[in-house]
Enzyme design. Structure first.
Site, PDB file in Angstrom:
ATOM      1  N   SER A  81     -46.479 -26.202  29.924  1.00 60.90           N
ATOM      2  CA  SER A  81     -47.273 -26.341  31.149  1.00 60.90           C
ATOM      3  C   SER A  81     -47.490 -27.823  31.414  1.00 60.90           C
ATOM      4  O   SER A  81     -47.462 -28.649  30.489  1.00 60.90           O
ATOM      5  CB  SER A  81     -48.635 -25.657  30.987  1.00 60.90           C
ATOM      6  N   TYR A 120     -56.399 -24.178  25.876  1.00 60.36           N
ATOM      7  CA  TYR A 120     -55.090 -23.886  26.500  1.00 60.36           C
ATOM      8  C   TYR A 120     -54.254 -25.158  26.594  1.00 60.36           C
ATOM      9  O   TYR A 120     -53.065 -25.149  26.257  1.00 60.36           O
ATOM     10  CB  TYR A 120     -55.299 -23.269  27.890  1.00 60.36           C
TER      11      TYR A 120
HETATM   12  P1  NAP Z   1     -48.188 -13.392  33.376  1.00 59.95           P
HETATM   13  O1  NAP Z   1     -47.913 -13.121  34.805  1.00 59.95           O
HETATM   14  O2  NAP Z   1     -49.548 -13.176  32.843  1.00 59.95           O
HETATM   15  O3  NAP Z   1     -47.142 -12.563  32.477  1.00 59.95           O
HETATM   16  C1  NAP Z   1     -47.234 -12.699  31.090  1.00 59.95           C
HETATM   17  C2  NAP Z   1     -46.082 -12.028  30.418  1.00 59.95           C
HETATM   18  O4  NAP Z   1     -46.213 -12.261  29.005  1.00 59.95           O
HETATM   19  C3  NAP Z   1     -46.059 -10.538  30.608  1.00 59.95           C
HETATM   20  O5  NAP Z   1     -44.713 -10.091  30.661  1.00 59.95           O
HETATM   21  C4  NAP Z   1     -46.737 -10.032  29.335  1.00 59.95           C
HETATM   22  O6  NAP Z   1     -46.267  -8.741  28.935  1.00 59.95           O
HETATM   23  C5  NAP Z   1     -46.254 -11.030  28.346  1.00 59.95           C
HETATM   24  N1  NAP Z   1     -47.101 -11.122  27.162  1.00 59.95           N
HETATM   25  C6  NAP Z   1     -48.424 -11.400  27.095  1.00 59.95           C
HETATM   26  N2  NAP Z   1     -48.828 -11.356  25.815  1.00 59.95           N
HETATM   27  C7  NAP Z   1     -47.727 -11.065  25.076  1.00 59.95           C
HETATM   28  C8  NAP Z   1     -47.496 -10.871  23.700  1.00 59.95           C
HETATM   29  N3  NAP Z   1     -48.491 -11.000  22.797  1.00 59.95           N
HETATM   30  N4  NAP Z   1     -46.247 -10.545  23.283  1.00 59.95           N
HETATM   31  C9  NAP Z   1     -45.229 -10.410  24.176  1.00 59.95           C
HETATM   32  N5  NAP Z   1     -45.400 -10.585  25.493  1.00 59.95           N
HETATM   33  C10 NAP Z   1     -46.630 -10.903  25.933  1.00 59.95           C
HETATM   34  O7  NAP Z   1     -47.820 -14.914  32.975  1.00 59.95           O
HETATM   35  P2  NAP Z   1     -47.094 -16.095  33.803  1.00 59.95           P
HETATM   36  O8  NAP Z   1     -48.079 -16.657  34.773  1.00 59.95           O
HETATM   37  O9  NAP Z   1     -45.779 -15.632  34.270  1.00 59.95           O
HETATM   38  O10 NAP Z   1     -46.948 -17.179  32.629  1.00 59.95           O
HETATM   39  C11 NAP Z   1     -45.837 -17.158  31.760  1.00 59.95           C
HETATM   40  C12 NAP Z   1     -45.820 -18.453  30.942  1.00 59.95           C
HETATM   41  O11 NAP Z   1     -45.843 -19.566  31.823  1.00 59.95           O
HETATM   42  C13 NAP Z   1     -46.998 -18.632  29.990  1.00 59.95           C
HETATM   43  O12 NAP Z   1     -46.551 -19.230  28.792  1.00 59.95           O
HETATM   44  C14 NAP Z   1     -47.906 -19.604  30.749  1.00 59.95           C
HETATM   45  O13 NAP Z   1     -48.723 -20.358  29.882  1.00 59.95           O
HETATM   46  C15 NAP Z   1     -46.880 -20.451  31.450  1.00 59.95           C
HETATM   47  N6  NAP Z   1     -47.394 -21.132  32.656  1.00 59.95           N
HETATM   48  C16 NAP Z   1     -47.856 -20.406  33.713  1.00 59.95           C
HETATM   49  C17 NAP Z   1     -48.323 -21.087  34.835  1.00 59.95           C
HETATM   50  C18 NAP Z   1     -48.860 -20.359  36.051  1.00 59.95           C
HETATM   51  O14 NAP Z   1     -49.510 -21.018  36.905  1.00 59.95           O
HETATM   52  N7  NAP Z   1     -48.624 -19.059  36.206  1.00 59.95           N
HETATM   53  C19 NAP Z   1     -48.317 -22.489  34.861  1.00 59.95           C
HETATM   54  C20 NAP Z   1     -47.828 -23.180  33.759  1.00 59.95           C
HETATM   55  C21 NAP Z   1     -47.364 -22.496  32.658  1.00 59.95           C
HETATM   56  P3  NAP Z   1     -47.176  -7.404  29.152  1.00 59.95           P
HETATM   57  O15 NAP Z   1     -47.377  -7.312  30.635  1.00 59.95           O
HETATM   58  O16 NAP Z   1     -46.351  -6.319  28.574  1.00 59.95           O
HETATM   59  O17 NAP Z   1     -48.461  -7.666  28.440  1.00 59.95           O
END
Ligand code: NAP
Length: 250
Positions: A142, A155
């Site tokens: 991130s 975080y």
């Molecule tokens: P999201 O919409 O919350 O989706 C999270 C995904 O991770 C889901 O497929 C979930 O599966 C899975 N997951 C959660 N806990 C898990 C576990 N213990 N084992 C295996 N899978 C797990 O997240 P996102 O916003 O796409 O973010 C994805 C990544 O990008 C993260 O690392 C986050 O820190 C990073 N990121 C996000 C943003 C943002 O603004 N969105 C910005 C910077 C970085 P289930 O649904 O089956 O639980």
């Protein structure tokens, strides 16, 4: 010729959001993809169905990648499905914002066990499956790793740790021809972002107004960069942390 023809990729946390888009983009370039999920079987199966409907190859595998025993099973099942591995995308992660007075051991361990320890252990298992021709590890970090923000000390620390791991492992795994890079997104519109209440917030408006390109990211903005890091186009790129934030600098 698709850029990833003949390659096998595991994408953790690919049932929705950034991970789902990365899985679909890797498959569109010819990779056979493992769509990992923790609890959303229907979400993961929908991703697999979209990939196969386009003529791609994918399977969904449940595994909580904060649990070592699940991680071992994820890679055993990957080996059974495809026999090898070339690309690992460490995308599964959680973001819980909390001011200092709300920081607890539970808040710390929940995020570090998945975002940092889980990422290390998936990488350890993946490297055993990547053969002598090399491979690519892509860590979804991130922007808050290099640029930490208030109310997110834990975080931010998990993502700074991810970036340190990226650089350390790029040095350690270089001799095995395994490249290791981080993608560092700013705000991305996902289910997770909606769940924490940021998608319709003043925080989003502030981000948009301070972003030269004038919007937050969509998952495909991150997925296209993941295809680059996975492919031979990035064959001379390792140990990098790439900020994907439309030019925003906090
Ligand atoms: P999201 O919409 O919350 O989706 C999270 C995904 O991770 C889901 O497929 C979930 O599966 C899975 N997951 C959660 N806990 C898990 C576990 N213990 N084992 C295996 N899978 C797990 O997240 P996102 O916003 O796409 O973010 C994805 C990544 O990008 C993260 O690392 C986050 O820190 C990073 N990121 C996000 C943003 C943002 O603004 N969105 C910005 C910077 C970085 P289930 O649904 O089956 O639980």
């Amino acid at each position: 010729m698709p850029k990833l023809a003949g390659k096998v990729a595991v994408v953790t946390g690919a049932s929705k959001g950034i991970g789902a888009s990365i899985a679909e983009h890797l498959a569109a370039e010819g990779a056979s993809v493992v769509v990992n999920y923790a609890s959303s079987k229907s979400g993961a199966d929908a991703v697999v169905n979209r990939i196969t409907a386009q003529g791609g190859k994918a399977v969904s595998i449940q595994a909580d990648v904060s649990k070592p025993e699940d991680i071992a099973r994820l890679f055993a099942e990957t080996k059974a499905a495809y026999g090898k591995l070339d690309i690992l995308v460490n995308n599964a992660g959680i973001y819980e914002f909390a001011p200092l007075e709300a920081v607890t051991p539970e808040h710390f361990h929940k995020q570090f066990d998945l975002n940092v320890l889980g990422l290390l252990l998936t990488t350890r298992e993946a490297v055993k499956l990547i053969d002598g021709v090399g491979g690519s590890i892509i860590n979804i970090s991130s922007m808050v790793g290099p640029m930490p923000v208030e109310n997110a000390a834990v975080y931010s620390a998990t993502k700074a740790a991810v970036d340190a791991i990226t650089i350390a492992l790029s040095k350690e795994l270089g001799p095995k021809k395994i490249r290791v890079n981080s993608l560092n997104p700013g705000m991305v519109e996902t289910g997770g972002l909606h769940a924490v209440g940021f998608a319709e917030s003043n925080f989003r408006k502030t981000v948009e107004s301070t972003t030269p390109l004038g919007r937050i990211a969509q998952p495909q903005d991150i997925a296209r960069a993941a295809v680059f890091f996975a492919s031979d186009d990035a064959g001379w790129v390792t140990g990098q942390t790439l900020i994907l934030a439309g030019g925003q600098r906090q």
